[in-house]
Design a protein around this motif. Structure first.
Motif, PDB file in Angstrom:
ATOM      1  N   VAL A 137       0.813  -1.224   0.000  1.00 45.57           N
ATOM      2  CA  VAL A 137       0.000   0.000   0.000  1.00 45.57           C
ATOM      3  C   VAL A 137       0.845   1.272   0.000  1.00 45.57           C
ATOM      4  O   VAL A 137       0.326   2.363   0.235  1.00 45.57           O
ATOM      5  N   GLY A 138       2.141   1.151  -0.259  1.00 45.71           N
ATOM      6  CA  GLY A 138       2.994   2.321  -0.291  1.00 45.71           C
ATOM      7  C   GLY A 138       2.916   3.068  -1.615  1.00 45.71           C
ATOM      8  O   GLY A 138       2.386   2.565  -2.607  1.00 45.71           O
ATOM      9  N   LEU A 139       3.455   4.283  -1.629  1.00 50.38           N
ATOM     10  CA  LEU A 139       3.563   5.032  -2.875  1.00 50.38           C
ATOM     11  C   LEU A 139       4.662   4.414  -3.737  1.00 50.38           C
ATOM     12  O   LEU A 139       5.671   3.910  -3.231  1.00 50.38           O
ATOM     13  N   THR A 140       4.467   4.464  -5.050  1.00 49.88           N
ATOM     14  CA  THR A 140       5.488   3.960  -5.973  1.00 49.88           C
ATOM     15  C   THR A 140       6.052   5.052  -6.864  1.00 49.88           C
ATOM     16  O   THR A 140       7.110   4.859  -7.472  1.00 49.88           O
ATOM     17  N   ALA A 141       5.378   6.186  -6.963  1.00 49.70           N
ATOM     18  CA  ALA A 141       5.886   7.308  -7.773  1.00 49.70           C
ATOM     19  C   ALA A 141       4.960   8.501  -7.593  1.00 49.70           C
ATOM     20  O   ALA A 141       3.816   8.363  -7.126  1.00 49.70           O
ATOM     21  N   TRP A 142       5.462   9.673  -7.969  1.00 49.85           N
ATOM     22  CA  TRP A 142       4.636  10.866  -8.157  1.00 49.85           C
ATOM     23  C   TRP A 142       4.610  11.181  -9.646  1.00 49.85           C
ATOM     24  O   TRP A 142       5.624  11.016 -10.344  1.00 49.85           O
ATOM     25  N   LYS A 143       3.446  11.603 -10.143  1.00 57.68           N
ATOM     26  CA  LYS A 143       3.281  11.938 -11.552  1.00 57.68           C
ATOM     27  C   LYS A 143       2.867  13.399 -11.678  1.00 57.68           C
ATOM     28  O   LYS A 143       2.143  13.930 -10.843  1.00 57.68           O
ATOM     29  N   GLU A 144       3.319  14.024 -12.762  1.00 57.76           N
ATOM     30  CA  GLU A 144       2.960  15.412 -13.025  1.00 57.76           C
ATOM     31  C   GLU A 144       2.604  15.593 -14.492  1.00 57.76           C
ATOM     32  O   GLU A 144       3.274  15.051 -15.373  1.00 57.76           O
ATOM     33  N   LEU A 145       1.557  16.348 -14.721  1.00 55.94           N
ATOM     34  CA  LEU A 145       1.162  16.744 -16.070  1.00 55.94           C
ATOM     35  C   LEU A 145       0.648  18.168 -15.975  1.00 55.94           C
ATOM     36  O   LEU A 145      -0.424  18.416 -15.406  1.00 55.94           O
ATOM     37  N   GLY A 146       1.438  19.104 -16.490  1.00 56.07           N
ATOM     38  CA  GLY A 146       1.059  20.505 -16.360  1.00 56.07           C
ATOM     39  C   GLY A 146       0.995  20.894 -14.898  1.00 56.07           C
ATOM     40  O   GLY A 146       1.899  20.595 -14.114  1.00 56.07           O
ATOM     41  N   PRO A 147      -0.104  21.507 -14.469  1.00 52.46           N
ATOM     42  CA  PRO A 147      -0.214  21.929 -13.068  1.00 52.46           C
ATOM     43  C   PRO A 147      -0.646  20.810 -12.125  1.00 52.46           C
ATOM     44  O   PRO A 147      -0.668  21.007 -10.908  1.00 52.46           O
ATOM     45  N   ASP A 148      -0.983  19.640 -12.664  1.00 47.89           N
ATOM     46  CA  ASP A 148      -1.511  18.555 -11.847  1.00 47.89           C
ATOM     47  C   ASP A 148      -0.397  17.632 -11.365  1.00 47.89           C
ATOM     48  O   ASP A 148       0.517  17.284 -12.120  1.00 47.89           O
ATOM     49  N   ARG A 149      -0.502  17.210 -10.119  1.00 52.84           N
ATOM     50  CA  ARG A 149       0.463  16.289  -9.516  1.00 52.84           C
ATOM     51  C   ARG A 149      -0.305  15.276  -8.681  1.00 52.84           C
ATOM     52  O   ARG A 149      -1.204  15.637  -7.929  1.00 52.84           O
ATOM     53  N   TRP A 150       0.025  14.003  -8.857  1.00 55.68           N
ATOM     54  CA  TRP A 150      -0.686  12.963  -8.129  1.00 55.68           C
ATOM     55  C   TRP A 150       0.261  11.797  -7.829  1.00 55.68           C
ATOM     56  O   TRP A 150       1.289  11.627  -8.478  1.00 55.68           O
ATOM     57  N   ALA A 151      -0.115  11.016  -6.825  1.00 54.78           N
ATOM     58  CA  ALA A 151       0.700   9.880  -6.402  1.00 54.78           C
ATOM     59  C   ALA A 151       0.152   8.595  -7.002  1.00 54.78           C
ATOM     60  O   ALA A 151      -1.045   8.440  -7.220  1.00 54.78           O
ATOM     61  N   VAL A 152       1.058   7.648  -7.253  1.00 51.71           N
ATOM     62  CA  VAL A 152       0.715   6.292  -7.685  1.00 51.71           C
ATOM     63  C   VAL A 152       1.104   5.346  -6.555  1.00 51.71           C
ATOM     64  O   VAL A 152       2.142   5.517  -5.922  1.00 51.71           O
ATOM     65  N   ARG A 153       0.259   4.362  -6.293  1.00 50.03           N
ATOM     66  CA  ARG A 153       0.512   3.447  -5.179  1.00 50.03           C
ATOM     67  C   ARG A 153       0.655   2.005  -5.671  1.00 50.03           C
ATOM     68  O   ARG A 153       0.263   1.672  -6.788  1.00 50.03           O
ATOM     69  N   ALA A 154       1.175   1.158  -4.786  1.00 44.07           N
ATOM     70  CA  ALA A 154       1.325  -0.258  -5.126  1.00 44.07           C
ATOM     71  C   ALA A 154      -0.031  -0.913  -5.305  1.00 44.07           C
ATOM     72  O   ALA A 154      -0.186  -1.816  -6.133  1.00 44.07           O
ATOM     73  N   ASN A 155      -1.027  -0.493  -4.520  1.00 48.00           N
ATOM     74  CA  ASN A 155      -2.380  -1.033  -4.670  1.00 48.00           C
ATOM     75  C   ASN A 155      -3.187  -0.110  -5.571  1.00 48.00           C
ATOM     76  O   ASN A 155      -3.220   1.106  -5.359  1.00 48.00           O
ATOM     77  N   PRO A 156      -3.812  -0.627  -6.613  1.00 48.00           N
ATOM     78  CA  PRO A 156      -4.591   0.219  -7.515  1.00 48.00           C
ATOM     79  C   PRO A 156      -5.895   0.658  -6.871  1.00 48.00           C
ATOM     80  O   PRO A 156      -6.325   0.105  -5.856  1.00 48.00           O
ATOM     81  N   SER A 157      -6.527   1.656  -7.464  1.00 54.60           N
ATOM     82  CA  SER A 157      -7.785   2.163  -6.923  1.00 54.60           C
ATOM     83  C   SER A 157      -8.624   2.756  -8.032  1.00 54.60           C
ATOM     84  O   SER A 157      -8.094   3.345  -8.982  1.00 54.60           O
ATOM     85  N   SER A 158      -9.932   2.620  -7.904  1.00 48.81           N
ATOM     86  CA  SER A 158     -10.857   3.215  -8.866  1.00 48.81           C
ATOM     87  C   SER A 158     -10.654   4.724  -8.900  1.00 48.81           C
ATOM     88  O   SER A 158     -10.764   5.400  -7.873  1.00 48.81           O
ATOM     89  N   GLY A 159     -10.331   5.241 -10.077  1.00 51.31           N
ATOM     90  CA  GLY A 159     -10.130   6.669 -10.220  1.00 51.31           C
ATOM     91  C   GLY A 159      -8.929   7.195  -9.469  1.00 51.31           C
ATOM     92  O   GLY A 159      -8.780   8.411  -9.295  1.00 51.31           O
ATOM     93  N   ASN A 160      -8.044   6.311  -8.992  1.00 49.83           N
ATOM     94  CA  ASN A 160      -6.879   6.696  -8.192  1.00 49.83           C
ATOM     95  C   ASN A 160      -7.305   7.512  -6.967  1.00 49.83           C
ATOM     96  O   ASN A 160      -6.594   8.419  -6.528  1.00 49.83           O
ATOM     97  N   LEU A 161      -8.472   7.168  -6.389  1.00 49.58           N
ATOM     98  CA  LEU A 161      -9.016   7.928  -5.267  1.00 49.58           C
ATOM     99  C   LEU A 161      -8.659   7.317  -3.910  1.00 49.58           C
ATOM    100  O   LEU A 161      -8.719   7.992  -2.892  1.00 49.58           O
ATOM    101  N   HIS A 162      -8.346   6.055  -3.867  1.00 51.59           N
ATOM    102  CA  HIS A 162      -7.804   5.348  -2.700  1.00 51.59           C
ATOM    103  C   HIS A 162      -8.623   5.529  -1.425  1.00 51.59           C
ATOM    104  O   HIS A 162      -8.222   6.231  -0.496  1.00 51.59           O
TER     105      HIS A 162
END
Length: 540
Positions: free
Chosen positions: A94-119
């Motif tokens: 359940v840990g983070l695996t990376a941070w992603k950025e696209l333009g002004p948006d930044r979000w985390a990716v985790r080892a466990n997937p989630s619907s809509g990345n809402l966790h």
């Protein structure tokens, strides 16, 4: 004239009514928000202010376990139960695996997937006699990879063998903010993904895992501190889901429900508010949550002999940590890529209910059976296929599905793999339409829908509604990792037209219901997205 009041609905009837109410269809979507304020998205990270913190080392990437060894009993020597091992377990699940950025948006990716990345899933750790980790109940704050001590143990530290449990809860609002009434479904799927993620992580350490059956939902809420209103002032509450016992010494006797006592006079920490200005309320989610809670703890069901499937021989030679930490949800697929047939066989073979990770944590007979839309697999005709994971389910499906289905074995299919072709056709447009018009369902190499033995499950009690989604999420997690190990990618599809899919198959009534869809192919990468480390500045 006196009119007798209608009898109150049973919990199972409430769950079934929710299931019907939250179906998408070609004529209408299930109730959801009319607009989204993306700047007001709920905080994806829960914290308990004032709780003492234990910083965890980052060691998962140093683990040498080979992915294929996760499925060979005894192949991985058990790691000693230590702070480092607990940290690795959490990082790989359940840990983070990376941070992603696209333009002004930044979000985390985790080892466990989630619907809509809402966790919506939160993780708790109960530890006793683990070196360098205070005994007691901890909340895992994944953003910082730390454990927050919520309640110390009432038992003195000793030299006795260490013990470990993992508790999971759901914050429904995280999903409901975007998905409305259907959010309860997605929270349950995410729980299933997390269960499988923990089972894979435990296997990578040479450990076993099993679900604890000796707690009802109220007892679990009390154990995890979720029933303490004073610790959630104005904050979103958490719904108790399940408890996983981690057996770090498979050679010794282990009692899953022999939980340590907590010092309940010394709770610490206050939950943060995730959304200060929620725009909607979805009371039906609370209704189905109440109806499907476990009200009476039951013992684990007796083991049942399943099909004698041969041992898995996955071709992947990659390290388990690389596969797990590299898992991503595909956003787009290469529409012209064809998957090798042997890869396809191996992916389906990983879904069979063997007594290895991840399905050995699940002590119930398999209740989910994939219907597969094959689009682009080398040497295999496009069309619709069935994979009944138990022979009895295959017999029932054959009696209920359309009379004109073939039920023939595809050429070259391994003898033990229960795959049957139903019809030859190019169904890319059909499954794209049934998947809420999402291109990923048709551009992939294959897509599938997971049919559950719904009526049979619900006859066992309303809590089985959750269990069906948990099993579906576990199957989805297996597909995610198997695809990653094969150099491909998968993605879960929670938006599909439920009954329209059933009608395509000729199903009537609720004997079988589709609980989750999934799709696998070769991903197209978006060069605009910038990736950065999960925990910048942190060292092992």
């Amino acid at each position: 004239m006196n009119v007798a009041a209608a009898p109150a609905a049973t919990p199972a009837e409430v769950a079934i009514a929710y299931h019907e109410r939250t179906k998408h269809s070609l004529k209408r979507y299930a109730a959801g928000p009319e607009t989204l304020d993306w700047d007001g998205q709920p905080d994806p990270f829960r914290q308990f202010a004032g709780a003492a913190r234990t910083e965890l080392p980052l060691l998962a990437d140093q683990l040498d376990t080979v992915y294929a060894d996760l499925f060979v009993p005894g192949a991985v020597a058990p790691a000693p139960l230590s702070l480092a091992a607990v940290s690795t377990l959490l990082e790989l699940s359940v840990g983070l695996t990376a941070w992603k950025e696209l333009g002004p948006d930044r979000w985390a990716v985790r080892a466990n997937p989630s619907s809509g990345n809402l966790h919506p899933t939160e993780t708790y750790v109960i530890a006793q006699n683990v070196p360098a980790l205070p005994s007691g109940l901890h909340h895992y704050a994944c953003r910082d990879h730390v454990l927050e001590l919520r309640c110390p143990s009432a038992e003195a530290e000793s030299a006795a063998a260490g013990r470990l449990w993992i508790g999971l809860s759901s914050i429904h609002w995280r999903e409901a903010w975007k998905y409305g009434e259907r959010a309860f479904r997605y929270c349950q799927l995410d729980t299933g993904h997390a269960v499988a993620a923990f089972r894979y992580a435990a296997a990578a350490l040479g450990w076993r895992a099993q679900l604890v059956r000796g707690l009802d939902s109220a007892a679990l809420a009390a154990l995890l501190g979720l029933d303490r209103a004073e610790d959630f002032p104005g904050a979103e509450r958490e719904e108790p889901e399940l408890l996983i016992a981690i057996d770090a010494d498979p050679g010794a006797a282990f009692v899953a429900d022999a939980l340590p006592a907590l010092d309940r006079a010394h709770w610490t920490g206050t939950a943060n508010v995730l959304d200060r200005h929620p725009m909607y309320r979805w009371p039906v989610i609370d209704e189905v949550a109440r109806a499907t809670r476990v009200t009476q703890a039951t013992a684990a069901p007796p083991p049942q002999a399943g099909p004698d499937y041969p041992p898995r021989l996955p071709p992947a030679t990659a390290r388990a940590a690389g596969v797990i930490l590299g898992r991503r949800s595909a956003q787009r697929f290469e529409a012209k890529y064809h998957m090798p047939r042997e890869t396809f066989w191996s992916l389906l073979d990983a879904l069979l209910p063997r007594a290895v990770a991840p399905f050995d944590v699940w002590e119930r007979p398999a209740a989910l059976h994939p219907i597969v839309f094959v689009h682009k697999v080398e040497g295999l005709e496009s069309g619709l296929y069935a994979l009944p994971r138990l022979p009895a389910a295959g017999d029932v499906l054959r009696s209920l599905l359309r009379d004109d289905f073939e039920w023939t074995r595809p050429e070259g299919c391994p003898a033990h793999l229960p795959l049957y072709r139903l019809v030859r056709n190019d169904a890319r447009g059909v499954i794209r339409t049934l998947s809420c018009h999402q291109a990923i369902a048709g551009d992939s190499c294959f897509s599938l829908g997971m049919l559950a033995t719904f009526d049979e499950a619900m006859a066992g009690g309303a809590e089985h509604y959750r269990y069906l989604f948990w099993e579906a999420g576990m199957i989805g997690q297996a597909l995610y990792l198997e695809a990653e190990a094969a150099g491909l990618r998968g993605t879960g599809i929670g938006c599909y037209f439920d009954d329209d899919f059933h009608h395509l198959l000729g199903l009537q009534g609720r004997q079988f219901q589709s609980m989750y869809h999934f799709t696998v192919g070769r991903p197209m990468t978006d060069a605009r997205i910038v990736s950065s480390p999960a925990y910048p500045g942190r060292k092992a």
